[in-house]
Design a protein around this motif. Structure first.
Motif, PDB file in Angstrom:
ATOM      1  N   GLU A   1       0.815  -1.223   0.000  1.00 24.77           N
ATOM      2  CA  GLU A   1       0.000   0.000   0.000  1.00 24.77           C
ATOM      3  C   GLU A   1       0.843   1.265   0.000  1.00 24.77           C
ATOM      4  O   GLU A   1       0.652   2.165   0.805  1.00 24.77           O
ATOM      5  N   GLY A   2       1.812   1.346  -0.897  1.00 19.81           N
ATOM      6  CA  GLY A   2       2.640   2.537  -1.000  1.00 19.81           C
ATOM      7  C   GLY A   2       3.726   2.642   0.053  1.00 19.81           C
ATOM      8  O   GLY A   2       4.450   3.617   0.119  1.00 19.81           O
ATOM      9  N   ARG A   3       3.838   1.649   0.922  1.00 17.43           N
ATOM     10  CA  ARG A   3       4.863   1.647   1.957  1.00 17.43           C
ATOM     11  C   ARG A   3       6.216   1.256   1.370  1.00 17.43           C
ATOM     12  O   ARG A   3       6.288   0.519   0.404  1.00 17.43           O
ATOM     13  N   SER A   4       7.269   1.697   2.031  1.00 12.73           N
ATOM     14  CA  SER A   4       8.621   1.279   1.644  1.00 12.73           C
ATOM     15  C   SER A   4       9.288   0.496   2.767  1.00 12.73           C
ATOM     16  O   SER A   4      10.432   0.089   2.638  1.00 12.73           O
ATOM     17  N   SER A   5       8.542   0.313   3.882  1.00 12.14           N
ATOM     18  CA  SER A   5       9.128  -0.380   5.030  1.00 12.14           C
ATOM     19  C   SER A   5       8.040  -0.882   5.972  1.00 12.14           C
ATOM     20  O   SER A   5       6.871  -0.532   5.843  1.00 12.14           O
ATOM     21  N   ILE A   6       8.478  -1.714   6.922  1.00 15.26           N
ATOM     22  CA  ILE A   6       7.598  -2.176   7.998  1.00 15.26           C
ATOM     23  C   ILE A   6       7.875  -1.269   9.190  1.00 15.26           C
ATOM     24  O   ILE A   6       9.015  -1.198   9.659  1.00 15.26           O
ATOM     25  N   PRO A   7       6.875  -0.548   9.694  1.00 18.68           N
ATOM     26  CA  PRO A   7       7.123   0.410  10.775  1.00 18.68           C
ATOM     27  C   PRO A   7       7.474  -0.275  12.100  1.00 18.68           C
ATOM     28  O   PRO A   7       7.053  -1.406  12.360  1.00 18.68           O
ATOM     29  N   TYR A   8       8.219   0.415  12.904  1.00 21.56           N
ATOM     30  CA  TYR A   8       8.597  -0.075  14.232  1.00 21.56           C
ATOM     31  C   TYR A   8       7.356  -0.464  15.037  1.00 21.56           C
ATOM     32  O   TYR A   8       7.372  -1.451  15.770  1.00 21.56           O
ATOM     33  N   SER A   9       6.256   0.266  14.855  1.00 20.17           N
ATOM     34  CA  SER A   9       5.019  -0.003  15.599  1.00 20.17           C
ATOM     35  C   SER A   9       4.418  -1.372  15.269  1.00 20.17           C
ATOM     36  O   SER A   9       3.590  -1.882  16.023  1.00 20.17           O
ATOM     37  N   ALA A  10       4.821  -1.998  14.157  1.00 22.35           N
ATOM     38  CA  ALA A  10       4.311  -3.318  13.784  1.00 22.35           C
ATOM     39  C   ALA A  10       4.954  -4.434  14.600  1.00 22.35           C
ATOM     40  O   ALA A  10       4.455  -5.557  14.607  1.00 22.35           O
ATOM     41  N   PHE A  11       6.026  -4.125  15.306  1.00 24.69           N
ATOM     42  CA  PHE A  11       6.742  -5.131  16.073  1.00 24.69           C
ATOM     43  C   PHE A  11       6.118  -5.230  17.466  1.00 24.69           C
ATOM     44  O   PHE A  11       6.088  -4.255  18.204  1.00 24.69           O
ATOM     45  N   GLU A  12       5.598  -6.426  17.778  1.00 25.34           N
ATOM     46  CA  GLU A  12       4.872  -6.642  19.027  1.00 25.34           C
ATOM     47  C   GLU A  12       5.827  -6.709  20.214  1.00 25.34           C
ATOM     48  O   GLU A  12       6.810  -7.444  20.187  1.00 25.34           O
TER      49      GLU A  12
END
Length: 190
Positions: free
Chosen positions: A138-149
């Protein structure tokens, strides 16, 4: 054909060395057998004085950095290190995601070990989360830090090892409980 120069090729080497030391301790303690998978390269330039490869080509795509078994459960993972507040997709290769997805479908546990140098934190990122972000960018270039549980943060005991197995076991138990719940719900529908 991909090219490797030794300066770029050493990215994350301290992180991987910590994992290698940890895996050796796990083997000695009988907890797990996890091996580093070497990436096949074809040397082009060799510094004969220092006996080091200075330029090489990758002969083929590798799968993941590590593969093994813990307590009868097959595991595979790749080690990623980033200094940013997110994990760039440029650090993740589609063939790695594909291999880990297939591995998980066959009953193994597949994940990334991601070390955030800015925070001094290392996380287990399960294949399910990786797939969700990687396949639906969806237009992202990375996995955000907030996605890490936070539950999958590997505790830092201050020692020379990275005790990732305890976190992987926590994830494995949660995944098994979720699969059991889904099976029970599916059974009720029939």
């Amino acid at each position: 054909m991909s090219r490797w120069k030794n300066a770029r090729g050493l990215r994350g080497s301290a992180f991987e060395e910590t994992i290698n030391l940890t895996n050796e301790q796990y083997r000695k303690a009988g907890l797990a057998l996890v091996q580093k998978i070497p990436t096949p390269i074809k040397p082009i330039d060799i510094d004969s004085e220092r006996h080091v490869i200075t330029l090489a080509y990758f002969e083929q795509k590798s799968t993941v950095d590590y593969i093994g078994v813990m307590g009868g459960i097959p595991i595979c993972f790749d080690a990623k290190e980033c200094g940013k507040k997110s994990l760039p997709f440029s650090n993740i290769h589609p063939h790695q995601v594909s291999f880990m997805s297939d591995f998980a479908r066959h009953g193994g546990i597949a994940f990334l070990l991601v070390h955030f140098t800015d925070y001094g934190e290392t996380y287990v990122l399960p294949i399910e989360v990786l797939e969700a972000y990687f396949l639906d960018k969806e237009g992202r270039s990375s996995i955000p830090y907030s996605a890490f549980e936070r539950e999958l943060l590997i505790p830092d005991d201050g020692g020379p090892y990275l005790n990732y197995l305890s976190t992987v076991l926590k994830y494995s138990k949660a995944r098994a409980a979720l699969e059991k719940k889904r099976a029970a719900e599916a059974e009720k529908k029939e």
